[in-house]
Design a protein around this motif. Structure first.
Motif, short mmCIF file in Angstrom:
data_model
loop_
_atom_site.label_atom_id
_atom_site.label_comp_id
_atom_site.label_asym_id
_atom_site.label_seq_id
_atom_site.Cartn_x
_atom_site.Cartn_y
_atom_site.Cartn_z
N GLN A 159 0.76 -1.25 0.00
CA GLN A 159 0.22 0.03 -0.11
C GLN A 159 0.70 1.18 -0.01
N LEU A 160 2.11 1.22 0.85
CA LEU A 160 2.90 2.39 0.72
C LEU A 160 3.60 2.52 -0.49
N GLU A 161 3.85 1.50 -1.22
CA GLU A 161 4.43 1.59 -2.39
C GLU A 161 3.70 2.24 -3.54
N GLU A 162 2.26 1.68 -3.45
CA GLU A 162 1.32 2.34 -4.37
C GLU A 162 1.17 3.89 -4.35
N PHE A 163 1.24 4.06 -3.00
CA PHE A 163 0.86 5.54 -2.56
C PHE A 163 2.07 6.42 -3.00
N TYR A 164 3.12 6.12 -2.94
CA TYR A 164 4.18 6.91 -3.06
C TYR A 164 4.63 6.75 -4.69
N GLU A 165 4.17 5.90 -5.13
CA GLU A 165 4.34 5.55 -6.82
C GLU A 165 3.26 6.46 -7.54
N GLY A 166 2.09 6.93 -6.89
CA GLY A 166 1.16 7.59 -7.42
C GLY A 166 1.35 9.13 -7.56
N ASP A 167 0.29 9.80 -7.54
CA ASP A 167 0.10 11.24 -7.90
C ASP A 167 -0.01 11.82 -6.38
N GLY A 168 0.22 11.15 -5.49
CA GLY A 168 0.07 11.83 -4.23
C GLY A 168 -1.29 11.82 -3.63
N THR A 169 -2.38 11.55 -4.52
CA THR A 169 -3.66 11.32 -4.18
C THR A 169 -4.20 10.10 -3.17
N PRO A 170 -4.44 10.28 -2.02
CA PRO A 170 -4.48 9.31 -1.09
C PRO A 170 -5.47 8.16 -1.35
N ARG A 171 -5.20 7.20 -2.08
CA ARG A 171 -6.12 6.02 -2.51
C ARG A 171 -5.55 4.63 -1.87
N PHE A 172 -6.33 4.49 -1.03
CA PHE A 172 -6.01 3.17 -0.18
C PHE A 172 -7.00 2.18 -0.32
N ASN A 173 -6.71 0.92 -0.45
CA ASN A 173 -7.45 -0.27 -0.20
C ASN A 173 -8.46 -0.32 0.84
N PRO A 174 -9.87 -0.29 0.67
CA PRO A 174 -10.73 -0.36 2.00
C PRO A 174 -10.34 -1.46 2.86
N PHE A 175 -9.71 -2.42 2.42
CA PHE A 175 -9.32 -3.61 3.23
C PHE A 175 -7.96 -3.56 4.11
N PHE A 176 -7.25 -2.37 3.61
CA PHE A 176 -5.90 -2.19 4.22
C PHE A 176 -5.65 -2.37 5.44
N ILE A 177 -6.46 -1.57 6.24
CA ILE A 177 -6.47 -1.87 8.02
C ILE A 177 -6.74 -3.06 8.33
N PRO A 178 -7.65 -3.73 8.07
CA PRO A 178 -8.18 -5.13 8.46
C PRO A 178 -7.09 -6.08 8.02
N LYS A 179 -6.50 -6.03 6.65
CA LYS A 179 -5.63 -6.78 6.41
C LYS A 179 -4.17 -6.96 7.04
N MET A 180 -3.94 -5.51 7.54
CA MET A 180 -2.76 -5.48 8.14
C MET A 180 -2.51 -5.66 9.77
N ILE A 181 -3.81 -5.20 10.58
CA ILE A 181 -3.61 -5.58 11.96
C ILE A 181 -3.31 -7.10 12.38
N VAL A 182 -2.30 -7.13 13.38
CA VAL A 182 -2.10 -8.35 13.73
C VAL A 182 -3.19 -9.34 14.51
N ASP A 183 -4.18 -8.76 14.85
CA ASP A 183 -5.48 -9.47 15.61
C ASP A 183 -6.25 -10.00 14.51
N ILE A 184 -6.29 -9.78 13.33
CA ILE A 184 -7.29 -9.98 12.41
C ILE A 184 -7.23 -11.60 11.94
N ALA A 185 -6.28 -12.17 12.13
CA ALA A 185 -6.35 -13.66 12.02
C ALA A 185 -7.16 -14.18 12.92
#
Length: 419
Positions: free
Chosen positions: A119-145
């Protein structure tokens, strides 16, 4: 306190995507190491790892669902599905009241690190517009499994994650053990998963000088206790255990792999990433586990050492083992020589090994140990060459993590007449 037994096992590992395949390769002394395929590692100082191979997420999820879950959660679901099937629980017949007695405590050291990186790679390679996957946070957090396993099977019991770096899985297993023996649940799904073979993870561990650089011979790179060891080899995967209150397991006629006898946790309180030469925290954790199990050190038949293959850590642990066991001829094995270091999932797959070891009497060998470090304590019985068959009632499993965390579990050969 209630007695707690293991009635189900599941594994996704660099040595096989089932417990049966994994265990057979452990007994055979195979290495799961090879060149990194998950990203272009050609410019990295370390270009190899112990990767999971031939993992098919569509065996566990609808295709459209896969994008919701980081790989560490996919591994967790796969391993826990196998463990639950292995346990023989009739999930479809459970009432809501019974589901409230089943919980999940799951571990990971890094959680969705690949999602975070992407997600960070996609953000910094983009035009600066904050476009993030809606699943970004639940995919990332340690407790989600833990949450996903619970949601998948509608388990309403205690549900959370443990994080203690590379001791995370043993911490989870001890927590699940405590939950059952204190009467707060009848069944717990526990273990850990990791999917941290990523650019940032390999780069970060490499920058801290923790990784082996033996790119010419990856299968020989993980060499615990050897004089030529130069760091650990990263691994990935998951291990799952179904823990059950003994009388509940007996009432439904469940097969029992082993009993959990005790667990101990402590801290080095020494350094961010290093361990003290005398292994003070490791010794305390082992002593607390023995006290919890109500046994003397001479009852332990074998120890699955944390033994990551780092110069400082291996000697620290051996010194701790000698201080705990003295002249008792305990067998020592270091199975990370075959699996690599699964970080937060290490304790889970090594608990599976420990449970099967106490169940079968087979102690796996430490591979790649050709010349014992001259600074290692004298008289230790490290199993090398081939696996050995022995009579043992108790097996100890050590895990330690950055930050000084230590967690030790003890497994007992099950006997209905045991005290």
């Amino acid at each position: 306190m209630k007695r707690v037994v293991i009635t189900g096992l599941g594994a996704i590992t660099p040595l096989g995507n089932s417990v049966a395949e994994f265990w057979q390769n452990i007994i055979k002394g195979k290495s799961g190491a090879g060149p990194i395929t998950k990203f272009d590692a050609s410019l990295f100082k370390t270009r190899f790892a112990h990767e999971v191979r031939n993992f098919d997420a569509e065996r566990y999820f609808e295709r459209k669902e896969i994008r919701k879950y980081d790989l560490f959660t996919q591994y967790a679901v796969a391993a826990s599905d196998e463990a639950l099937a292995d346990s023989g629980l009739d999930l479809g017949a459970l009432t809501d009241a019974q589901r409230a007695e089943i919980g999940v405590i799951w571990a990971s050291g890094n959680g969705g690190i690949s999602t975070f990186e992407q997600q960070l790679e996609e953000f910094y390679e983009g035009d600066g517009t904050p476009r993030f996957n809606p699943f970004f946070i639940p995919k990332m957090i340690v407790d989600i499994a833990a949450g996903v396993i619970s949601i998948r099977h509608r388990f309403y019991g205690p549900n959370y994650a443990t994080v203690s770096a590379c001791a995370s899985s043993n911490t989870a297993i001890i927590s699940a053990f405590d939950t059952i023996r204190m009467g707060k649940a009848e069944i717990m799904v526990t273990g850990g998963s990791e999917a941290a073979i990523t650019k940032s993870s390999i780069g970060g561990f490499g920058a801290s000088q923790a990784l082996s650089k033996n790119n010419e011979n990856p299968e020989k790179a993980s060499r615990p206790f050897d004089r030529d060891r130069d760091g650990f080899v990263a691994g990935e995967g998951a291990g799952a255990l179904v823990l059950e209150e003994l009388e509940h397991a007996k009432a439904r006629g469940a097969k029992i792999y082993a009993e959990i006898a005790g667990g101990g946790m402590a801290a080095d309180a020494y350094h961010l990433t290093g361990t003290p030469a005398d292994g003070h925290g490791a010794r305390l954790g082992m002593e607390k586990a023995l006290k919890d199990a109500g046994i003397a050190a001479n009852k332990i038949g074998s120890v699955n050492a944390h033994a990551t293959s780092t110069p400082q850590g291996d000697l620290s642990e051996l010194n701790a083992v000698q201080s705990v066991f003295g002249d008792h001829p305990v067998l020592i094995t270091a199975t990370k020589s075959m699996t690599g270091h699964l970080l937060g999932a290490a304790g889970a797959i090594e608990s599976i090994i420990s449970a099967l070891s106490v169940n079968t009497g087979i102690v796996p060998a430490t591979i790649n140990l050709e010349n014992l470090d001259a600074n290692a304590p004298q008289g230790l019985q490290i199993v090398t060459g081939n696996s050995v068959k022995t009579s043992q009632e108790f097996v100890m499993n050590n895990t330690f993590g950055f930050g000084g965390h230590t967690a030790t579990t003890i497994f007992r050969k099950f006997s209905d007449t045991s005290d």
